[in-house]
Design a protein around this motif. Structure first.
Motif, PDB file in Angstrom:
ATOM      1  N   ALA A  23       0.854  -1.116  -0.023  1.00 33.21           N
ATOM      2  CA  ALA A  23      -0.052  -0.064  -0.108  1.00 33.21           C
ATOM      3  C   ALA A  23       0.886   1.327   0.087  1.00 33.21           C
ATOM      4  O   ALA A  23       0.276   2.374  -0.133  1.00 33.21           O
ATOM      5  CB  ALA A  23      -0.857  -0.007   1.210  1.00 33.21           C
ATOM      6  N   VAL A  67      -4.545   2.454   7.487  1.00 30.76           N
ATOM      7  CA  VAL A  67      -4.859   3.669   6.791  1.00 30.76           C
ATOM      8  C   VAL A  67      -5.742   4.686   7.928  1.00 30.76           C
ATOM      9  O   VAL A  67      -6.387   4.224   8.407  1.00 30.76           O
ATOM     10  CB  VAL A  67      -5.585   3.621   5.437  1.00 30.76           C
ATOM     11  N   VAL A  68      -5.404   6.007   7.461  1.00 27.02           N
ATOM     12  CA  VAL A  68      -5.991   7.034   8.183  1.00 27.02           C
ATOM     13  C   VAL A  68      -7.028   7.791   7.351  1.00 27.02           C
ATOM     14  O   VAL A  68      -6.640   8.328   6.266  1.00 27.02           O
ATOM     15  CB  VAL A  68      -4.892   7.979   8.406  1.00 27.02           C
ATOM     16  N   HIS A  69      -8.203   7.875   7.645  1.00 29.00           N
ATOM     17  CA  HIS A  69      -9.345   8.371   6.880  1.00 29.00           C
ATOM     18  C   HIS A  69      -9.819   9.606   7.071  1.00 29.00           C
ATOM     19  O   HIS A  69     -10.773  10.081   6.910  1.00 29.00           O
ATOM     20  CB  HIS A  69     -10.656   7.276   7.392  1.00 29.00           C
ATOM     21  N   GLU A  70      -8.771  10.227   7.850  1.00 35.48           N
ATOM     22  CA  GLU A  70      -9.135  11.565   8.326  1.00 35.48           C
ATOM     23  C   GLU A  70      -9.491  12.493   7.077  1.00 35.48           C
ATOM     24  O   GLU A  70      -8.869  12.687   6.310  1.00 35.48           O
ATOM     25  CB  GLU A  70      -8.186  12.321   9.038  1.00 35.48           C
ATOM     26  N   ARG A 129     -12.754  20.551   3.096  1.00 35.94           N
ATOM     27  CA  ARG A 129     -11.443  20.654   3.729  1.00 35.94           C
ATOM     28  C   ARG A 129     -10.488  21.102   2.812  1.00 35.94           C
ATOM     29  O   ARG A 129     -10.714  21.191   1.515  1.00 35.94           O
ATOM     30  CB  ARG A 129     -10.943  19.187   3.994  1.00 35.94           C
ATOM     31  N   GLU A 163     -14.433  14.629   0.377  1.00 40.03           N
ATOM     32  CA  GLU A 163     -14.008  15.436  -0.884  1.00 40.03           C
ATOM     33  C   GLU A 163     -14.695  15.470  -2.006  1.00 40.03           C
ATOM     34  O   GLU A 163     -15.011  16.557  -2.705  1.00 40.03           O
ATOM     35  CB  GLU A 163     -12.573  14.983  -0.975  1.00 40.03           C
ATOM     36  N   MET A 202      -9.387   1.306  -5.336  1.00 38.37           N
ATOM     37  CA  MET A 202      -8.209   1.271  -6.014  1.00 38.37           C
ATOM     38  C   MET A 202      -6.985   1.671  -5.232  1.00 38.37           C
ATOM     39  O   MET A 202      -6.980   2.464  -4.605  1.00 38.37           O
ATOM     40  CB  MET A 202      -8.429   2.682  -7.067  1.00 38.37           C
ATOM     41  N   ASN A 203      -5.931   1.032  -5.493  1.00 33.75           N
ATOM     42  CA  ASN A 203      -4.587   1.007  -4.961  1.00 33.75           C
ATOM     43  C   ASN A 203      -3.671   2.045  -5.699  1.00 33.75           C
ATOM     44  O   ASN A 203      -3.512   1.452  -6.908  1.00 33.75           O
ATOM     45  CB  ASN A 203      -3.902  -0.154  -4.549  1.00 33.75           C
ATOM     46  N   LEU A 235      -0.668   2.097  -6.065  1.00 31.92           N
ATOM     47  CA  LEU A 235       0.510   1.456  -6.389  1.00 31.92           C
ATOM     48  C   LEU A 235       0.143   0.618  -7.293  1.00 31.92           C
ATOM     49  O   LEU A 235       1.123   0.170  -8.106  1.00 31.92           O
ATOM     50  CB  LEU A 235       0.897   0.657  -5.293  1.00 31.92           C
ATOM     51  N   VAL A 251      -2.671  12.138   0.975  1.00 39.87           N
ATOM     52  CA  VAL A 251      -2.232  10.752   0.863  1.00 39.87           C
ATOM     53  C   VAL A 251      -0.812  10.434   0.741  1.00 39.87           C
ATOM     54  O   VAL A 251      -0.081   9.794   1.100  1.00 39.87           O
ATOM     55  CB  VAL A 251      -3.126  10.036  -0.180  1.00 39.87           C
ATOM     56  N   TYR A 299       1.979   9.854   3.532  1.00 40.64           N
ATOM     57  CA  TYR A 299       1.915   8.592   3.951  1.00 40.64           C
ATOM     58  C   TYR A 299       3.020   7.571   3.449  1.00 40.64           C
ATOM     59  O   TYR A 299       3.358   6.429   4.131  1.00 40.64           O
ATOM     60  CB  TYR A 299       0.593   7.773   4.063  1.00 40.64           C
TER      61      TYR A 299
HETATM   62  C1  LIG Z   1      -6.198  11.070   5.158  1.00 41.46           C
HETATM   63  S1  LIG Z   1      -7.268  10.480   3.875  1.00 41.46           S
HETATM   64  C2  LIG Z   1      -7.201  11.836   2.943  1.00 41.46           C
HETATM   65  C3  LIG Z   1      -8.672  12.068   2.242  1.00 41.46           C
HETATM   66  C4  LIG Z   1      -9.017  13.184   1.429  1.00 41.46           C
HETATM   67  N1  LIG Z   1      -8.172  13.162   0.230  1.00 41.46           N
HETATM   68  C5  LIG Z   1      -8.685  14.467   2.056  1.00 41.46           C
HETATM   69  O1  LIG Z   1      -7.888  15.112   1.598  1.00 41.46           O
HETATM   70  O2  LIG Z   1      -9.457  14.717   2.916  1.00 41.46           O
HETATM   71  C6  LIG Z   1      -6.048   9.616   3.121  1.00 41.46           C
HETATM   72  C7  LIG Z   1      -6.775   8.316   2.428  1.00 41.46           C
HETATM   73  O3  LIG Z   1      -5.602   7.511   1.585  1.00 41.46           O
HETATM   74  C8  LIG Z   1      -5.822   6.305   1.346  1.00 41.46           C
HETATM   75  N2  LIG Z   1      -5.033   5.602   0.994  1.00 41.46           N
HETATM   76  C9  LIG Z   1      -3.652   5.385   1.720  1.00 41.46           C
HETATM   77  N3  LIG Z   1      -2.671   4.601   0.891  1.00 41.46           N
HETATM   78  C10 LIG Z   1      -3.410   4.250  -0.197  1.00 41.46           C
HETATM   79  C11 LIG Z   1      -3.110   3.747  -1.468  1.00 41.46           C
HETATM   80  N4  LIG Z   1      -1.929   3.059  -1.809  1.00 41.46           N
HETATM   81  N5  LIG Z   1      -3.867   3.783  -2.552  1.00 41.46           N
HETATM   82  C12 LIG Z   1      -5.183   4.402  -2.311  1.00 41.46           C
HETATM   83  N6  LIG Z   1      -5.670   5.007  -1.316  1.00 41.46           N
HETATM   84  C13 LIG Z   1      -4.836   5.113  -0.464  1.00 41.46           C
HETATM   85  C14 LIG Z   1      -6.536   6.076   2.978  1.00 41.46           C
HETATM   86  O4  LIG Z   1      -7.398   4.888   2.636  1.00 41.46           O
HETATM   87  C15 LIG Z   1      -7.222   7.194   3.054  1.00 41.46           C
HETATM   88  O5  LIG Z   1      -8.651   7.021   2.918  1.00 41.46           O
END
Ligand SMILES: C[S@@+](CC[C@H](N)C(=O)[O-])C[C@H]1O[C@@H](n2cnc3c(N)ncnc32)[C@H](O)[C@@H]1O
Length: 271
Positions: free
Chosen positions: A21, A74-77, A82, A117, A193-194, A196, A215, A218
């Motif tokens: 991820a 994962v952080v869903h914040e 926003r 978003e 969707m990942n 990566l 994102v 991370y």
């Molecule tokens: C902090 S949230 C950001 C949400 C929104 N874009 C915002 O700015 O408010 C980060 C999101 O990235 C997703 N995420 C992390 N790694 C990912 C990956 N490899 N592929 C797709 N999504 C990913 C997480 O599941 C999480 O929902």
């Protein structure tokens, strides 16, 4: 109590998580991961994190379990409106101009978490009568987050920063329940969707705008470069990539050019 997690087992588990991820933890982050990894391992029936690692790595069921582990890490914040200035400039200045000549536009929210978003974008576009001319795809790696997004139901925290006029029109509150007007959620195509998975991204087609906000923070540097390359490939010529206010692509040497509009930053694919 959490299962014991040695620095060595933390490092090899991290390797798996990062490969799957992109999530990058340093050696000092052991405290962050311990409880969540331990909870997930125990739920899968393990009382040793080394045994859990071997299962993830070598068992035929390990891949599906690794998805569940990532989903728990994962952080869903996120929340409605926003970092709204960048979205306002995108919709009111850059897209409204584009949409004035009968065009349609494709937008991809590439890490949409629980959906606030893309739904914010949909509200802004609908307020200008432009939503029916825009196709929004919203994706995330987390199935758990997408279930919430599709439901159209949110927590009160998600509406902590609403501008005037949104509640009652697009967002309805009944006690602790927060709902979004159903036509907005159904105007969005939700997918898992990942970021990566470059091959799966290539299947999505090309977009005028890609959002990957909050994102990339991370990910490690190599992963950021790889993801930005896939996202750039997914842009049409002159298409725009948006990242979060605390994120910058400049140190990664991207081929996209950085532009400022109304105090907000955008990365444009050179036509
Ligand atoms: C902090 S949230 C950001 C949400 C929104 N874009 C915002 O700015 O408010 C980060 C999101 O990235 C997703 N995420 C992390 N790694 C990912 C990956 N490899 N592929 C797709 N999504 C990913 C997480 O599941 C999480 O929902």
């Amino acid at each position: 109590m959490s299962l014991p997690l040695s620095p060595q087992v933390f490092a090899i588990l991290n390797g798996l998580i990062e490969d799957r991820a992109g999530l990058h933890y340093g050696p000092n982050d052991v405290e962050i991961g311990r409880d969540k990894i331990s909870d997930r391992a125990e739920a899968a029936g393990f009382d040793s994190l080394l045994d859990y690692y071997y299962f993830l790595r070598y068992d035929p069921g390990g891949s599906a379990e690794l998805d569940l582990l990532v989903d728990g890490l994962v952080v869903h914040e996120t929340y409605f409106f926003r970092e709204p200035d960048q979205l306002e400039v995108l919709v009111r200045r850059l897209l409204a101009r584009r949409l004035s000549d009968d065009a349609t536009v494709r937008i991809w929210c590439a890490a949409c978490a629980t959906g606030e978003e893309p739904l914010t974008l949909a509200m802004m576009l609908a307020d200008l009568g432009l939503l029916r001319r825009v196709r929004i795809v919203a994706s995330d790696i987390s199935e758990r987050a997408l279930v919430r997004a599709r439901s159209g139901e949110f927590t009160p925290r998600a509406v902590r920063s609403l501008p005037a006029g949104i509640e009652g029109r697009w967002i309805l509150r009944e006690g602790n329940r927060v709902r979004v007007e159903a036509s907005l959620a159904s105007a969005i195509e939700w997918r898992r969707m990942n970021l990566l998975d470059g091959a799966a991204i290539a299947q999505l087609g090309r977009f005028d705008v890609v959002l990957a906000r909050n994102v990339l923070i991370y990910f490690g540097d190599d992963t950021v470069r790889r993801v930005v390359k896939s996202l750039s490939d997914a842009l049409l010529p002159a298409g725009l990539l948006l990242v979060g206010a605390s994120e910058s692509l400049l140190r990664y040497g991207t081929s996209l050019s950085c532009e400022e509009h109304g105090g907000a930053f955008f990365y444009r694919k050179v036509a």
